[in-house]
Motif scaffolding. Sequence first.
Motif, PDB file in Angstrom:
ATOM      1  N   ASP A 362       0.809  -1.221   0.000  1.00 14.54           N
ATOM      2  CA  ASP A 362       0.000   0.000   0.000  1.00 14.54           C
ATOM      3  C   ASP A 362       0.842   1.272   0.000  1.00 14.54           C
ATOM      4  N   HIS A 363       2.155   1.119  -0.142  1.00 15.09           N
ATOM      5  CA  HIS A 363       3.075   2.262  -0.212  1.00 15.09           C
ATOM      6  C   HIS A 363       3.871   2.246  -1.512  1.00 15.09           C
ATOM      7  N   VAL A 364       3.506   1.374  -2.457  1.00 11.64           N
ATOM      8  CA  VAL A 364       4.255   1.192  -3.697  1.00 11.64           C
ATOM      9  C   VAL A 364       3.452   1.772  -4.864  1.00 11.64           C
ATOM     10  N   ILE A 365       4.113   2.519  -5.733  1.00  9.17           N
ATOM     11  CA  ILE A 365       3.423   3.115  -6.879  1.00  9.17           C
ATOM     12  C   ILE A 365       2.926   2.026  -7.835  1.00  9.17           C
ATOM     13  N   SER A 366       1.901   2.355  -8.611  1.00 11.74           N
ATOM     14  CA  SER A 366       1.376   1.421  -9.599  1.00 11.74           C
ATOM     15  C   SER A 366       1.821   1.797 -11.011  1.00 11.74           C
ATOM     16  N   ASP A 367       2.416   2.976 -11.158  1.00 11.12           N
ATOM     17  CA  ASP A 367       2.999   3.391 -12.435  1.00 11.12           C
ATOM     18  C   ASP A 367       3.760   4.688 -12.202  1.00 11.12           C
ATOM     19  N   TYR A 368       4.610   5.031 -13.151  1.00  9.91           N
ATOM     20  CA  TYR A 368       5.273   6.326 -13.141  1.00  9.91           C
ATOM     21  C   TYR A 368       4.320   7.362 -13.722  1.00  9.91           C
ATOM     22  N   LEU A 369       4.626   8.639 -13.543  1.00  2.05           N
ATOM     23  CA  LEU A 369       3.774   9.681 -14.103  1.00  2.05           C
ATOM     24  C   LEU A 369       3.775   9.605 -15.628  1.00  2.05           C
ATOM     25  N   GLU A 370       4.931   9.284 -16.212  1.00  2.00           N
ATOM     26  CA  GLU A 370       4.968   8.958 -17.629  1.00  2.00           C
ATOM     27  C   GLU A 370       4.915   7.439 -17.685  1.00  2.00           C
ATOM     28  N   THR A 371       3.790   6.898 -18.117  1.00  2.00           N
ATOM     29  CA  THR A 371       3.544   5.470 -17.976  1.00  2.00           C
ATOM     30  C   THR A 371       4.711   4.627 -18.484  1.00  2.00           C
ATOM     31  N   ASN A 372       5.044   3.600 -17.721  1.00  2.00           N
ATOM     32  CA  ASN A 372       6.207   2.772 -18.005  1.00  2.00           C
ATOM     33  C   ASN A 372       5.872   1.320 -17.659  1.00  2.00           C
ATOM     34  N   PRO A 373       5.065   0.669 -18.495  1.00  2.00           N
ATOM     35  CA  PRO A 373       4.545  -0.659 -18.164  1.00  2.00           C
ATOM     36  C   PRO A 373       5.610  -1.725 -17.976  1.00  2.00           C
ATOM     37  N   GLU A 374       6.792  -1.548 -18.592  1.00  2.00           N
ATOM     38  CA  GLU A 374       7.827  -2.578 -18.460  1.00  2.00           C
ATOM     39  C   GLU A 374       8.373  -2.689 -17.043  1.00  2.00           C
ATOM     40  N   SER A 375       8.082  -1.695 -16.204  1.00  2.00           N
ATOM     41  CA  SER A 375       8.546  -1.741 -14.813  1.00  2.00           C
ATOM     42  C   SER A 375       7.551  -2.418 -13.877  1.00  2.00           C
ATOM     43  N   PHE A 376       6.459  -2.925 -14.447  1.00  2.00           N
ATOM     44  CA  PHE A 376       5.415  -3.522 -13.615  1.00  2.00           C
ATOM     45  C   PHE A 376       4.949  -4.840 -14.237  1.00  2.00           C
ATOM     46  N   HIS A 377       4.558  -5.754 -13.365  1.00  2.00           N
ATOM     47  CA  HIS A 377       3.975  -7.022 -13.800  1.00  2.00           C
ATOM     48  C   HIS A 377       2.734  -7.269 -12.961  1.00  2.00           C
ATOM     49  N   ASN A 378       1.566  -7.178 -13.597  1.00  2.00           N
ATOM     50  CA  ASN A 378       0.310  -7.196 -12.846  1.00  2.00           C
ATOM     51  C   ASN A 378       0.358  -6.070 -11.820  1.00  2.00           C
TER      52      ASN A 378
END
Length: 513
Positions: A362-378
Motif C-alpha cells: 500500500d506504499h508502492v506506486i502502480s505506475d510512473y507519471l509517464e507510464t512505463n509498463p515494463e517496470s510492472f507485472h500485474n
Amino acid sequence: MTKLTTALIKELDVDQDKNILQDAENGIWYTRRQFQMDVESLKNSMLARNVGYGDHVLIALQNAVVYAPLMQAIWEIGAVAYPISDTTPGEELTALISSDDYPVAFVQQQFAKPLSGLAGITRTTISLRTIMELPILWNDRVLVNRTKPNETRILETDLALVLHTSGTTGKPKSVGLTHELLYNGAIHDRDSHETTSKDTALIMMPMFHVNSQIMSLLQMRLAGGRVSIAKKFSASRFWSQVAKGDVTWASVVPTILSILLLNEKSQAQFDDYQDQIHLRFLRSSSFALPLKKLTDFEDRFHTLILEGYGMTETASQCTINPLDAPKVGSAGKPFATDLKLIVDGEMVDAPDVVGEIAVRGDHVISDYLETNPESFHNDWFLTGDLGYLDEDGYLFVKGRRKEMISRGGEKVAPAKVENVLNELPFIEQVAIIGMPDDLYGEAVTAVTILKAGETSRPLAKEKILKYTEHKLAKFERPTEVIFVDEFPLNTTGKVVRPKLRESLLAASVGGEA
C-alpha cells in the motif's frame, strides 16, 4: 483533508510549547506553535496569489528547517511539492522556472535575484519563524488570469510529492507519490523502527530525496517526535550534533559510516561527547556496508547499524532488519511489503535463489507519471535489483540489473552524463560506468576515447572535470577519467559495459593522467 494532512495538523495542536524542530547548525529549537504559525503564513501567501489544488510547487533549497512547514503548507492547500537539488545547474533551473509547469518556486537566496529577472517572473520574500527571509518566485504568465485559488477537496489518491529517479536511458522517471502513499510509507517506517514521541531524528541527507522526506521527517511527525535538520553531513560536527540535539537515530548511507570511521576529528569528538550520546541506532541504506566496516563501526561507536532496502517508488523502505534480530550483511525482512523474486519469468520465494526483486504494497506506486509498463507485472513493481532470500526470510541484495551508478546514496544515470560529455569536441566516444569506491560505493568514471591529435590526455581530463562543474549536479560529475583506445562492443556496436568494467578491474586501471 486526507489522513496525512489530518495527522500533521493534529500533531501540531497538542502541547504547542514542545520543541519539535531544531536547526542543527545553530542549535535553535522551534516549538509546535512556531511551526504551525509558519505553516499558516506559507499557506496564506500561496492562496493570496491564487495557488491551490493541483498546482506544482518547485523547491530548490538546501537543507533547512523551513522545509518542514513548507511541505505541510503545500499539502494542506492540495498542491504538489516538487523538490530538486540545490546544486541543479543554472541552465536547468532557469528552464524549469521559465516553464508554465510551476506557478510558484521557493529558491535559495543566491538564485533569487538572477531568476527574478526572467520574463514573467516576480520576486517577493516572506519572513518566518524558521527563516528570516525566504525568496518566492511567482510565474505571472500562469497566475495572471486567475481570480481565486482552486479549492477542490483533496483526495487520498491526489498527488502530494513528485520526485525523480533516473533511468539507465538518461531520461529521468517521474515518481508521483500520493497523500495515501506518503502516509502509509511513513506509518510503516514508524512501526518498523519503533519510534515514539521520545525519539529525535537527525536529518543530514538531501531533503529533495525520499529518504529525508518520508523515512526521517514524516516518520517522526507521525510518531510525535522531534527532528534536527543539518545543512549536510559533517564528519567533524556529527557527534556534537547528535549529543546536543539529543538525537536517538539518524538515516545514513554507508559512505557516511566509512567517513566517520576514518575521520580523526570525528573520532576525537565522539570521545568528548560519548557520555551525552543516546543513539538507539543508525539506519543505513543504498548499498551494503562491508562486514568488517559494520562491525568496526558498532564496536568503535557503541551503536547498532540497522540496514534496510527501499527506493523512491516504494515511498522509502521495503525491508528492514528487526531491531531485536538484525542479520549482518542483509537488508532485513520485508515489512508491510509483499516481496518475491523473478527467475526465468516466474515469481518465486524459495530460499537461496537469485532473481530480480519484485515488490507490492500500500506504499508502492502502480505506475510512473509517464507510464512505463515494463517496470510492472500485474500489480508488482519490478525493482531492477537482484537479490535472494535466505532460509529465515532475510533479503540479500546482490546488485542491479540496470546500469545505474550508486554513488554515496545518489543514483546516477550513465546516459545523462554521457550526453553532456559528448558536447566536448575532442571526445570521440565516452562510456560512463561505476567503478568500486570504498568510501562512496561507486565512482562515476568517464572511460574516454579521444579524437586523434585533438588534445593531450592530461589536458583532456582537466577540461572534462571543469566542464561538468557547470553542467551536472555535484553527485553526477565524473570523479575518475580513464582513457582507452577502444571499447568492447556487441554485434550492434553498443558498448558492453559489464565487460568494459571487468577489463578495467582486471588491469587495475586507475584514472590516467
